[in-house]
Design a protein around this motif. Structure first.
Motif, mmCIF file in Angstrom:
data_model
loop_
_atom_site.group_PDB
_atom_site.id
_atom_site.type_symbol
_atom_site.label_atom_id
_atom_site.label_comp_id
_atom_site.label_asym_id
_atom_site.label_seq_id
_atom_site.Cartn_x
_atom_site.Cartn_y
_atom_site.Cartn_z
ATOM 1 N N VAL A 1 -17.646 -20.971 -55.487
ATOM 2 C CA VAL A 1 -18.527 -22.088 -55.840
ATOM 3 C C VAL A 1 -19.272 -22.531 -54.587
ATOM 4 C CG1 VAL A 1 -18.652 -24.386 -56.840
ATOM 5 C CG2 VAL A 1 -16.880 -22.789 -57.619
ATOM 6 N N ASP A 2 -20.578 -22.261 -54.549
ATOM 7 C CA ASP A 2 -21.410 -22.605 -53.392
ATOM 8 C C ASP A 2 -21.943 -24.024 -53.563
ATOM 9 O OD1 ASP A 2 -23.019 -22.733 -51.207
ATOM 10 O OD2 ASP A 2 -24.465 -21.196 -51.878
ATOM 11 N N ILE A 3 -21.239 -24.992 -52.986
ATOM 12 C CA ILE A 3 -21.621 -26.391 -53.157
ATOM 13 C C ILE A 3 -22.964 -26.674 -52.495
ATOM 14 C CG2 ILE A 3 -20.917 -28.779 -52.685
ATOM 15 C CD1 ILE A 3 -18.044 -27.861 -52.819
ATOM 16 N N GLY A 4 -23.299 -25.929 -51.443
ATOM 17 C CA GLY A 4 -24.557 -26.152 -50.741
ATOM 18 C C GLY A 4 -25.782 -25.721 -51.512
ATOM 19 N N SER A 5 -25.610 -25.042 -52.653
ATOM 20 C CA SER A 5 -26.762 -24.584 -53.429
ATOM 21 C C SER A 5 -27.432 -25.702 -54.207
ATOM 22 C CB SER A 5 -26.326 -23.476 -54.395
ATOM 23 O OG SER A 5 -25.341 -23.966 -55.304
ATOM 24 N N SER A 6 -26.823 -26.880 -54.284
ATOM 25 C CA SER A 6 -27.391 -28.021 -54.987
ATOM 26 C C SER A 6 -27.722 -29.124 -53.992
ATOM 27 C CB SER A 6 -26.405 -28.556 -56.039
ATOM 28 O OG SER A 6 -26.799 -29.825 -56.507
ATOM 29 N N THR A 7 -28.947 -29.611 -54.050
ATOM 30 C CA THR A 7 -29.358 -30.686 -53.150
ATOM 31 C C THR A 7 -28.535 -31.949 -53.389
ATOM 32 O OG1 THR A 7 -31.595 -29.793 -53.149
ATOM 33 C CG2 THR A 7 -31.321 -32.048 -52.362
ATOM 34 N N VAL A 8 -28.307 -32.270 -54.665
ATOM 35 C CA VAL A 8 -27.545 -33.471 -55.004
ATOM 36 C C VAL A 8 -26.110 -33.337 -54.515
ATOM 37 C CG1 VAL A 8 -26.686 -34.908 -56.888
ATOM 38 C CG2 VAL A 8 -29.006 -33.977 -56.982
ATOM 39 N N ALA A 9 -25.479 -32.178 -54.809
ATOM 40 C CA ALA A 9 -24.094 -31.967 -54.391
ATOM 41 C C ALA A 9 -23.982 -31.962 -52.875
ATOM 42 C CB ALA A 9 -23.569 -30.654 -54.968
ATOM 43 N N ASN A 10 -24.993 -31.410 -52.210
ATOM 44 C CA ASN A 10 -24.983 -31.364 -50.756
ATOM 45 C C ASN A 10 -25.046 -32.767 -50.165
ATOM 46 O OD1 ASN A 10 -24.635 -29.604 -48.677
ATOM 47 N ND2 ASN A 10 -26.776 -29.005 -48.483
ATOM 48 N N GLY A 11 -25.833 -33.642 -50.803
ATOM 49 C CA GLY A 11 -25.929 -35.020 -50.333
ATOM 50 C C GLY A 11 -24.621 -35.762 -50.475
ATOM 51 N N VAL A 12 -23.976 -35.594 -51.630
ATOM 52 C CA VAL A 12 -22.675 -36.232 -51.847
ATOM 53 C C VAL A 12 -21.649 -35.669 -50.873
ATOM 54 C CG1 VAL A 12 -20.802 -36.552 -53.500
ATOM 55 C CG2 VAL A 12 -23.178 -36.708 -54.267
ATOM 56 N N LEU A 13 -21.726 -34.340 -50.647
ATOM 57 C CA LEU A 13 -20.788 -33.698 -49.741
ATOM 58 C C LEU A 13 -20.919 -34.242 -48.321
ATOM 59 C CD1 LEU A 13 -18.619 -31.522 -49.703
ATOM 60 C CD2 LEU A 13 -20.397 -29.882 -49.072
ATOM 61 N N GLY A 14 -22.177 -34.462 -47.874
ATOM 62 C CA GLY A 14 -22.375 -35.021 -46.546
ATOM 63 C C GLY A 14 -21.756 -36.396 -46.403
ATOM 64 N N LEU A 15 -21.771 -37.172 -47.502
ATOM 65 C CA LEU A 15 -21.152 -38.490 -47.496
ATOM 66 C C LEU A 15 -19.630 -38.391 -47.439
ATOM 67 C CD1 LEU A 15 -21.741 -41.579 -47.836
ATOM 68 C CD2 LEU A 15 -21.475 -41.210 -50.298
ATOM 69 N N VAL A 16 -19.087 -37.411 -48.163
ATOM 70 C CA VAL A 16 -17.633 -37.272 -48.275
ATOM 71 C C VAL A 16 -17.016 -36.729 -46.987
ATOM 72 C CG1 VAL A 16 -15.801 -36.013 -49.467
ATOM 73 C CG2 VAL A 16 -17.657 -37.058 -50.781
ATOM 74 N N VAL A 17 -17.658 -35.710 -46.401
ATOM 75 C CA VAL A 17 -17.079 -35.054 -45.227
ATOM 76 C C VAL A 17 -16.862 -36.046 -44.085
ATOM 77 C CG1 VAL A 17 -17.540 -33.359 -43.411
ATOM 78 C CG2 VAL A 17 -17.928 -32.761 -45.804
ATOM 79 N N GLY A 18 -17.767 -37.010 -43.936
ATOM 80 C CA GLY A 18 -17.641 -37.971 -42.849
ATOM 81 C C GLY A 18 -16.431 -38.863 -42.942
ATOM 82 N N VAL A 19 -15.923 -39.069 -44.152
ATOM 83 C CA VAL A 19 -14.765 -39.969 -44.336
ATOM 84 C C VAL A 19 -13.623 -39.246 -45.046
ATOM 85 C CG1 VAL A 19 -16.128 -42.087 -44.352
ATOM 86 C CG2 VAL A 19 -15.815 -40.822 -46.485
ATOM 87 N N ILE A 20 -13.574 -37.926 -44.917
ATOM 88 C CA ILE A 20 -12.635 -37.134 -45.717
ATOM 89 C C ILE A 20 -11.180 -37.472 -45.403
ATOM 90 C CG2 ILE A 20 -12.530 -35.181 -44.102
ATOM 91 C CD1 ILE A 20 -12.565 -33.356 -46.625
ATOM 92 N N THR A 21 -10.893 -37.906 -44.181
ATOM 93 C CA THR A 21 -9.499 -38.225 -43.831
ATOM 94 C C THR A 21 -9.003 -39.488 -44.512
ATOM 95 O OG1 THR A 21 -10.260 -39.419 -41.863
ATOM 96 C CG2 THR A 21 -9.687 -37.096 -41.580
ATOM 97 N N THR A 22 -9.906 -40.296 -45.077
ATOM 98 C CA THR A 22 -9.507 -41.542 -45.751
ATOM 99 C C THR A 22 -9.398 -41.367 -47.259
ATOM 100 O OG1 THR A 22 -11.783 -42.325 -46.064
ATOM 101 C CG2 THR A 22 -10.720 -42.832 -43.958
ATOM 102 N N LEU A 23 -9.679 -40.169 -47.776
ATOM 103 C CA LEU A 23 -9.808 -39.980 -49.220
ATOM 104 C C LEU A 23 -8.585 -39.317 -49.837
ATOM 105 C CD1 LEU A 23 -13.484 -38.654 -49.472
ATOM 106 C CD2 LEU A 23 -12.687 -41.021 -49.605
#
Length: 727
Positions: free
Chosen positions: A661-683
């Motif tokens: 599953v290539d999450i980077g192939s979707s602009t929307v998913a990529n945007g959400v992913l950028g938000l998540v990765v920054g705080v992934i240790t709190t999730l």
């Protein structure tokens, strides 16, 4: 010559088998001017129906109320001829409005035949069933006709005949019907929308758009049997922009929806189903009055409901003891002296439905100091009454207003009663299973329905002795995907991300409970209902957390991975490789294993299907139980068809299917992913994978598997050694 069709559509056939188990089937009902019939599918040409009932002036529509079937609740109607009571058709609906439409249509046809009878004919004199307690006793199912039916040869002067509606066995003797007192006080006044007689109640205050009334002190002086700690009766009266049926559904619910409008609700369960209108419930209160010092309160009470001829609903409460709902550890058992809801329709305004909701409660919260600290009782009582404002705001902010209301699902839960635990023997049946058997005996009036020809699993008399194993085989043949035959030994599988089942663990994974996710039910095609997913089809045996300078494809070829180990054991694996792009590429790999795929199952067709079919069916349900508000809102919990949202590459091996599953192939998913990765240790993130079911033979949906990832650390990822593909 065929009769004119008055109404037709899909409904539920409800009944009981000879072994006492209830069954429901979707059947196509057709109501004609002289006949009610049902078919397995929509009739064409001269198709013969499964069963028919001739409609004439002697027919009756009996309201059986709410019945439970495997956690689902259906609204049941029974149509019969009073001269041949054993020849009847029992039908049901998952939403109240549909059942009421059918009831109205059938009564209309009956009235047409009664109106056509001569004046000296045998006409049925119907009486509205009020309390079911005439002559000082509760009416049973066997004597309702004699108590509430007039002689057949008596003439009816009024041309518009009301249909008799049976309201269960009537309210239990212990329940005080405070709505009857209201009706009697206002019977000679044109003020049906008033809350109650002014001589008994006074306006205490207006709060959150509600009028709060309190019973006058003078009236309480006459009630000398109430303890000092029992509160005065109080009522909240408000207007909600919704139909009576929609509000009734929420009021009757004990599921997660209740948390969204009732701030005093913590948990609830069904203890016993007495009949279609009466049930025993357990309810734990969430009170916010100094919770560090005050023990929580819980309730065991009987709930009775009815629908009046004007379309209003009455729900009544009264505490009572029950052998399977004893005192709970850590709780004080409160006592409801009187309580409930009165839900009455008002005239629409600007095209929007309006309903008056009255919520009464008179309760003794028990415990030390309640009789001396009046603020505790008053505060908690107003918190409970404030649920009327919660109902109003819930409907004002809900988009699903046009969805037909569903009868709520109420799940039987094991009793935590200390007394029950002490008395229960190891080989003794579970209390709730005994309750269900007793309920089946009490509802034996339905037994006349078990022998219909449309019963899919009819059991012959000679086979009843072998019932336990026979029924088990039927279930296995019917739902082959339900349970794996044997447990898989997980000790031989490993991944570089560790498993830890503790709630406070970090940088780990564990199997997420399938009931945390809601999937399409068996009857989704007819009522759009969803149910908790339950057990997974496959076992999650390992999770890998990889990183590399390039995207990592086809990870199942890596020697020693869980998929290779499963293949050596003859097992089949489904691997999800979630690819996260960036300056450093990451891959989260989940290995789901089963001993074998069920031939012909939806999952097997997905594994062996083409990419177009796979993309149209592969579904992900995400959830963020713990994390910042903005992340939870961005990720959401709405199911997503992965193949249509992002690019998916399917690699079919001899004993596995890998889905990259290539999450980077979707602009929307990529945007959400950028938000998540920054705080992934709190999730804390939950993910469930499944194949979407679209047709009745594919339903209900089942999870491939589900996983919870807790407080993931980027630095814990390792660089994998991906061997070249042998092919």
């Amino acid at each position: 010559m065929s009769s004119k069709v008055v109404y037709e559509g899909w409904m539920v056939r409800y009944g009981r088998r000879k072994i006492g188990r209830s069954f429901i089937h979707m059947r196509y009902f057709v109501l004609e001017s002289r006949l009610l019939a049902y078919y397995k599918r929509k009739p064409q040409d001269n198709q013969v129906p499964i069963k028919t009932l001739l409609i004439d002036g002697n027919c009756r529509v009996e309201d059986r109320g709410l019945k439970t079937h495997h956690g689902h609740m259906v609204y049941v109607l029974s149509v019969y001829n009073k001269k041949e009571k054993y020849h009847r058709i029992t039908m049901a609906a998952f939403n109240i409005q549909e059942a009421l439409i059918w009831k109205e249509k059938i009564e209309y046809v009956i009235d047409q035949h009664q109106g056509a009878q001569p004046s000296n004919g045998n006409k049925y004199i119907s009486f509205e069933y009020k309390s079911g307690m005439d002559n000082g006793k509760t009416a049973s199912s066997s004597d309702r006709e004699s108590q509430f039916s007039a002689p057949e040869d008596e003439d009816e002067p009024h041309p518009n005949l009301l249909r008799r509606t049976t309201i269960g066995n009537g309210p239990p003797e212990s329940i005080f019907d405070w709505t009857r007192e209201i009706d009697s006080d206002l019977s000679n006044q044109n003020v049906n929308n008033q809350a109650f007689s002014r001589k008994h109640w006074r306006l205490l205050q207006c709060q959150n758009g509600l009028r709060i009334f309190e019973e006058l002190f003078e009236e309480l002086l006459e009630v000398d049997y109430l303890p000092r700690s029992c509160s005065r009766a109080m009522k909240a009266v408000g207007v909600v922009e919704a139909t009576c049926e929609e509000i009734f559904e929420l009021v009757m619910s004990m599921d997660g929806t209740r948390f969204e409008w009732d701030c005093s609700f913590q948990e609830g369960r069904l203890v016993e189903e007495v009949d279609g209108h009466t049930a025993i419930l357990y309810h734990r209160l969430q009170l916010d009055w100094f919770p560090m010092f005050v023990w929580p309160r819980d309730l065991c009470y009987v709930r009775y409901w009815r629908r009046n001829d004007d379309g209003s609903y009455v729900v009544l409460f009264r505490s009572r003891e029950h052998e399977n709902c004893g005192p709970q550890p850590g709780c004080v058992r409160a006592h409801i002296e009187s309580g409930g809801f009165n839900i009455s329709p008002l005239k629409p305004r600007n095209g929007r439905p309006r309903t008056q909701v009255q919520h009464l409660m008179q309760i003794d919260l028990k415990g030390w100091g309640v009789g001396y600290v009046s603020s505790f009782q008053q505060h908690c009582l107003r918190q409970m009454l404030n649920s009327v404002a919660g109902l109003r705001e819930w409907f004002a902010q809900t988009d699903e207003r046009n969805a037909p209301p569903r009868i709520p699902v109420m799940v039987n839960m094991s009793s935590t009663s200390v007394s029950s635990k002490k008395s229960q023997k190891p080989n003794e049946a579970h209390p709730n299973s005994l309750d269900q058997v007793n309920a089946a005996v009490r509802n034996s009036a339905l037994m006349d329905e078990y022998s219909d020809e449309d019963e899919d699993f009819q059991i012959a008399e000679s086979e009843q002795e072998a019932y336990p194993c026979g029924l088990e085989n039927d279930i296995k043949r019917t739902v082959l995907e339900e349970e794996p035959a044997d447990e898989i030994d997980l000790s031989s599988f490993s991944g570089n991300l560790r498993r830890d089942d503790r709630d406070n663990a970090r940088d780990c994974w564990k199997i997420s409970d399938g009931n945390n996710f809601r999937v399409r039910s068996k009857h989704f095609c007819f009522d759009k209902s969803k149910v908790p997913a339950g057990k997974h089809l496959l076992d999650l045996v390992a999770v890998d957390w990889f990183k590399d300078s390039k995207r990592m494809d086809h990870v199942a070829k890596r020697q020693g991975c869980a998929a290779q180990v499963a293949s050596e054991k003859g097992f089949f694996s489904i691997i999800f490789n979630l690819q996260v792009p960036g300056s450093t590429h990451y891959s989260m790999v989940f290995y789901f294993v089963t001993k074998e795929l069920v031939p012909g199952s939806l999952l097997q067709r997905f594994v062996d299907g083409d990419d177009e079919f796979r993309n149209s069916r592969l579904k992900l349900i995400p959830s963020v139980p713990k994390g910042s508000w903005i992340v939870r809102q961005s990720v959401g919990s709405t199911p997503c068809l992965l193949g249509k949202a992002v690019d998916c590459n399917y690699i079919r091996g001899a004993k596995y299917l890998e889905i990259d599953v290539d999450i980077g192939s979707s602009t929307v998913a990529n945007g959400v992913l950028g938000l998540v990765v920054g705080v992934i240790t709190t999730l804390v993130v939950d993910m469930a994978f499944l194949v979407q079911a679209n047709t009745p033979d594919e339903l209900p949906e089942r999870l491939i598997g589900a996983v919870r990832i807790s407080h993931l650390e980027l630095k814990s990822a390792i660089v994998p050694k991906l061997d070249p593909d042998p092919s």
